[in-house]
Design a protein around this motif. Structure first.
Motif, PDB file in Angstrom:
ATOM      1  N   UNK A  99       5.776  17.612  -1.078  1.00 17.25           N
ATOM      2  CA  UNK A  99       5.653  16.940   0.209  1.00 17.25           C
ATOM      3  C   UNK A  99       4.514  17.491   1.044  1.00 17.25           C
ATOM      4  N   UNK A 100       4.336  18.811   1.049  1.00 16.07           N
ATOM      5  CA  UNK A 100       3.250  19.398   1.828  1.00 16.07           C
ATOM      6  C   UNK A 100       1.896  19.054   1.221  1.00 16.07           C
ATOM      7  N   UNK A 101       1.812  19.041  -0.100  1.00 17.46           N
ATOM      8  CA  UNK A 101       0.550  18.668  -0.746  1.00 17.46           C
ATOM      9  C   UNK A 101       0.194  17.221  -0.410  1.00 17.46           C
ATOM     10  N   UNK A 102       1.153  16.311  -0.558  1.00 19.38           N
ATOM     11  CA  UNK A 102       0.894  14.899  -0.286  1.00 19.38           C
ATOM     12  C   UNK A 102       0.583  14.683   1.194  1.00 19.38           C
ATOM     13  N   UNK A 103       1.363  15.307   2.088  1.00 18.07           N
ATOM     14  CA  UNK A 103       1.113  15.151   3.521  1.00 18.07           C
ATOM     15  C   UNK A 103      -0.254  15.657   3.929  1.00 18.07           C
ATOM     16  N   UNK A 104      -0.677  16.788   3.358  1.00 20.56           N
ATOM     17  CA  UNK A 104      -1.999  17.331   3.674  1.00 20.56           C
ATOM     18  C   UNK A 104      -3.105  16.421   3.153  1.00 20.56           C
ATOM     19  N   UNK A 105      -2.953  15.907   1.941  1.00 20.13           N
ATOM     20  CA  UNK A 105      -3.963  15.007   1.371  1.00 20.13           C
ATOM     21  C   UNK A 105      -4.067  13.714   2.185  1.00 20.13           C
ATOM     22  N   UNK A 106      -2.943  13.194   2.633  1.00 19.73           N
ATOM     23  CA  UNK A 106      -2.978  11.982   3.448  1.00 19.73           C
ATOM     24  C   UNK A 106      -3.688  12.225   4.775  1.00 19.73           C
ATOM     25  N   UNK A 107      -3.543  13.423   5.310  1.00 17.35           N
ATOM     26  CA  UNK A 107      -4.240  13.751   6.557  1.00 17.35           C
ATOM     27  C   UNK A 107      -5.737  13.916   6.329  1.00 17.35           C
ATOM     28  N   UNK A 108      -6.110  14.543   5.227  1.00 18.67           N
ATOM     29  CA  UNK A 108      -7.510  14.812   4.949  1.00 18.67           C
ATOM     30  C   UNK A 108      -8.256  13.577   4.432  1.00 18.67           C
ATOM     31  N   UNK A 109      -7.532  12.613   3.889  1.00 13.86           N
ATOM     32  CA  UNK A 109      -8.161  11.411   3.314  1.00 13.86           C
ATOM     33  C   UNK A 109      -7.617  10.174   4.032  1.00 13.86           C
ATOM     34  N   UNK A 110      -8.186   9.819   5.167  1.00 11.37           N
ATOM     35  CA  UNK A 110      -7.649   8.699   5.960  1.00 11.37           C
ATOM     36  C   UNK A 110      -7.626   7.379   5.202  1.00 11.37           C
ATOM     37  N   UNK A 111      -8.646   7.113   4.366  1.00  9.64           N
ATOM     38  CA  UNK A 111      -8.665   5.853   3.617  1.00  9.64           C
ATOM     39  C   UNK A 111      -7.497   5.784   2.637  1.00  9.64           C
ATOM     40  N   UNK A 112      -7.255   6.887   1.936  1.00  8.06           N
ATOM     41  CA  UNK A 112      -6.119   6.935   1.019  1.00  8.06           C
ATOM     42  C   UNK A 112      -4.809   6.776   1.788  1.00  8.06           C
ATOM     43  N   UNK A 113      -4.732   7.375   2.963  1.00  5.10           N
ATOM     44  CA  UNK A 113      -3.532   7.262   3.785  1.00  5.10           C
ATOM     45  C   UNK A 113      -3.252   5.807   4.141  1.00  5.10           C
ATOM     46  N   UNK A 114      -4.280   5.064   4.502  1.00  6.53           N
ATOM     47  CA  UNK A 114      -4.092   3.659   4.880  1.00  6.53           C
ATOM     48  C   UNK A 114      -3.638   2.821   3.685  1.00  6.53           C
ATOM     49  N   UNK A 115      -4.073   3.191   2.492  1.00  4.21           N
ATOM     50  CA  UNK A 115      -3.676   2.451   1.290  1.00  4.21           C
ATOM     51  C   UNK A 115      -2.252   2.802   0.866  1.00  4.21           C
ATOM     52  N   UNK A 116      -1.927   4.089   0.917  1.00  8.27           N
ATOM     53  CA  UNK A 116      -0.655   4.573   0.375  1.00  8.27           C
ATOM     54  C   UNK A 116       0.484   4.466   1.372  1.00  8.27           C
ATOM     55  N   UNK A 117       0.184   4.514   2.664  1.00 10.96           N
ATOM     56  CA  UNK A 117       1.226   4.599   3.690  1.00 10.96           C
ATOM     57  C   UNK A 117       2.255   3.459   3.609  1.00 10.96           C
ATOM     58  N   UNK A 118       1.866   2.199   3.377  1.00  9.94           N
ATOM     59  CA  UNK A 118       2.903   1.151   3.269  1.00  9.94           C
ATOM     60  C   UNK A 118       3.901   1.407   2.144  1.00  9.94           C
ATOM     61  N   UNK A 119       3.414   1.945   1.023  1.00 14.28           N
ATOM     62  CA  UNK A 119       4.315   2.232  -0.090  1.00 14.28           C
ATOM     63  C   UNK A 119       5.238   3.408   0.237  1.00 14.28           C
ATOM     64  N   UNK A 120       4.703   4.404   0.932  1.00 13.81           N
ATOM     65  CA  UNK A 120       5.557   5.517   1.351  1.00 13.81           C
ATOM     66  C   UNK A 120       6.644   5.045   2.300  1.00 13.81           C
ATOM     67  N   UNK A 121       6.263   4.173   3.231  1.00  7.37           N
ATOM     68  CA  UNK A 121       7.249   3.635   4.170  1.00  7.37           C
ATOM     69  C   UNK A 121       8.313   2.826   3.440  1.00  7.37           C
ATOM     70  N   UNK A 122       7.877   2.029   2.462  1.00  7.94           N
ATOM     71  CA  UNK A 122       8.814   1.225   1.684  1.00  7.94           C
ATOM     72  C   UNK A 122       9.801   2.108   0.923  1.00  7.94           C
ATOM     73  N   UNK A 123       9.282   3.121   0.245  1.00 11.97           N
ATOM     74  CA  UNK A 123      10.146   4.007  -0.531  1.00 11.97           C
ATOM     75  C   UNK A 123      11.051   4.836   0.378  1.00 11.97           C
ATOM     76  N   UNK A 124      10.535   5.229   1.532  1.00 13.41           N
ATOM     77  CA  UNK A 124      11.330   6.032   2.452  1.00 13.41           C
ATOM     78  C   UNK A 124      12.505   5.246   3.015  1.00 13.41           C
ATOM     79  N   UNK A 125      12.343   3.921   3.118  1.00  7.89           N
ATOM     80  CA  UNK A 125      13.414   3.086   3.674  1.00  7.89           C
ATOM     81  C   UNK A 125      14.446   2.672   2.633  1.00  7.89           C
ATOM     82  N   UNK A 126      14.204   3.024   1.376  1.00  8.65           N
ATOM     83  CA  UNK A 126      15.194   2.704   0.347  1.00  8.65           C
ATOM     84  C   UNK A 126      16.470   3.525   0.568  1.00  8.65           C
TER      85      UNK A 126
END
Length: 284
Positions: A101-128
């Protein structure tokens, strides 16, 4: 006369501290007495409800039977053995979620473009609903500990990842401007300015994540069986051993409180410098 004058300032400086210590001691004793009193009142009301059959005794049990089951379970090691298995699943799942979780959270912070692409899927999985994933984990890993550890990981990963990213995003803007003015590079800005600011948010996520880990391990055992304390609760409910079930619930409540307290102690020790900084009394 000279000796009295020499000792007078010392008495004046020590007396307020002594009085304050006495007040704190009395307050602590009062709080402890209040805690014990509440426990006694609850047990008396519980016993009264059992004796008067306000609730079906088969479902309620009574404090004496619960205390006996708790004592026997601890003395003979049955509860402690089951608790050890649950704690193993809790700690392993939590550590896996913490690192990933810390590795992924840090990478999402450091890579804003990747964050914008991946964030909807994280939200979807988190709401399962996590419980819906339990049969899938059993299908993948079988009914052993691996399935329950995977369930714990699914409970905690998103909490850690999202809190890690949120902590890094909450860095004070003035500190970032200061880092830029001092000529700090990207790594120095991250390590010396953003990480210290993010630690309180991270620890809030750690505390919540550890609680969820324990909850996930227990729920996984109740659904898939095993030798942990969650499985023991399921067995006790099936045979109407409510005294045993309540004893196990008490053990779980105590352990969950200790786990949460351990995170708080670690946070206080690690962030001791922050208290002094906020008071303007930073250690030199």
């Amino acid at each position: 006369m000279t000796a009295q004058l020499l000792h007078a300032p010392e008495q004046a400086t020590t007396t307020p501290g002594t009085r304050r210590g006495r007040r704190i001691s009395r307050r602590s004793l009062l709080v402890a007495a209040g805690v014990v009193l509440v426990l006694v009142v609850v047990c008396l009301l519980w016993q009264l409800a059992y004796d008067q059959e306000w609730v079906n005794p088969l479902f309620l049990s009574n404090p004496v039977a619960v205390a006996t089951a708790l004592w026997n379970g601890v003395v003979h090691g049955e509860l402690l053995g089951a608790l050890g298995i649950t704690l193993y699943e809790t700690i392993v799942g939590f550590l896996l979620a913490l690192v990933s979780g810390m590795v992924v959270g840090t990478l999402l912070h450091q890579l804003p473009l990747v964050n914008r692409i991946v964030r909807p899927y994280l939200t979807l999985l988190n709401n399962l609903p996590r419980l819906a994933l339990a049969p899938i984990f059993v299908l993948w890993f079988g009914v052993g500990r691996e399935a329950r550890i995977a369930l714990v990981l699914s409970f905690v990963f998103f909490v850690i990842a999202l809190n890690t990213q949120a902590g890094l995003l909450n860095t004070d803007r003035d500190r970032l401007v200061l880092a830029k003015a001092l000529g700090a590079g990207r790594f120095e800005t991250f390590w010396k300015f953003q990480v210290p600011e993010a630690i309180p948010t991270w620890f809030a996520g750690f505390q919540l994540g550890l609680t969820y880990s324990f909850l996930g391990a227990i729920v996984g055992e109740m659904l898939t069986g095993g030798d942990g304390i969650g499985a023991e609760v399921s067995i006790g409910l099936a045979v109407y051993r409510t005294d045993q079930v309540y004893a196990e619930i008490i053990i779980m409540a105590v352990v969950a409180t200790l786990l949460s307290g351990a995170i708080r102690v670690a946070e206080e020790r690690l962030l001791r410098w922050r208290r002094y900084e906020l008071r303007g009394l930073a250690k030199r």
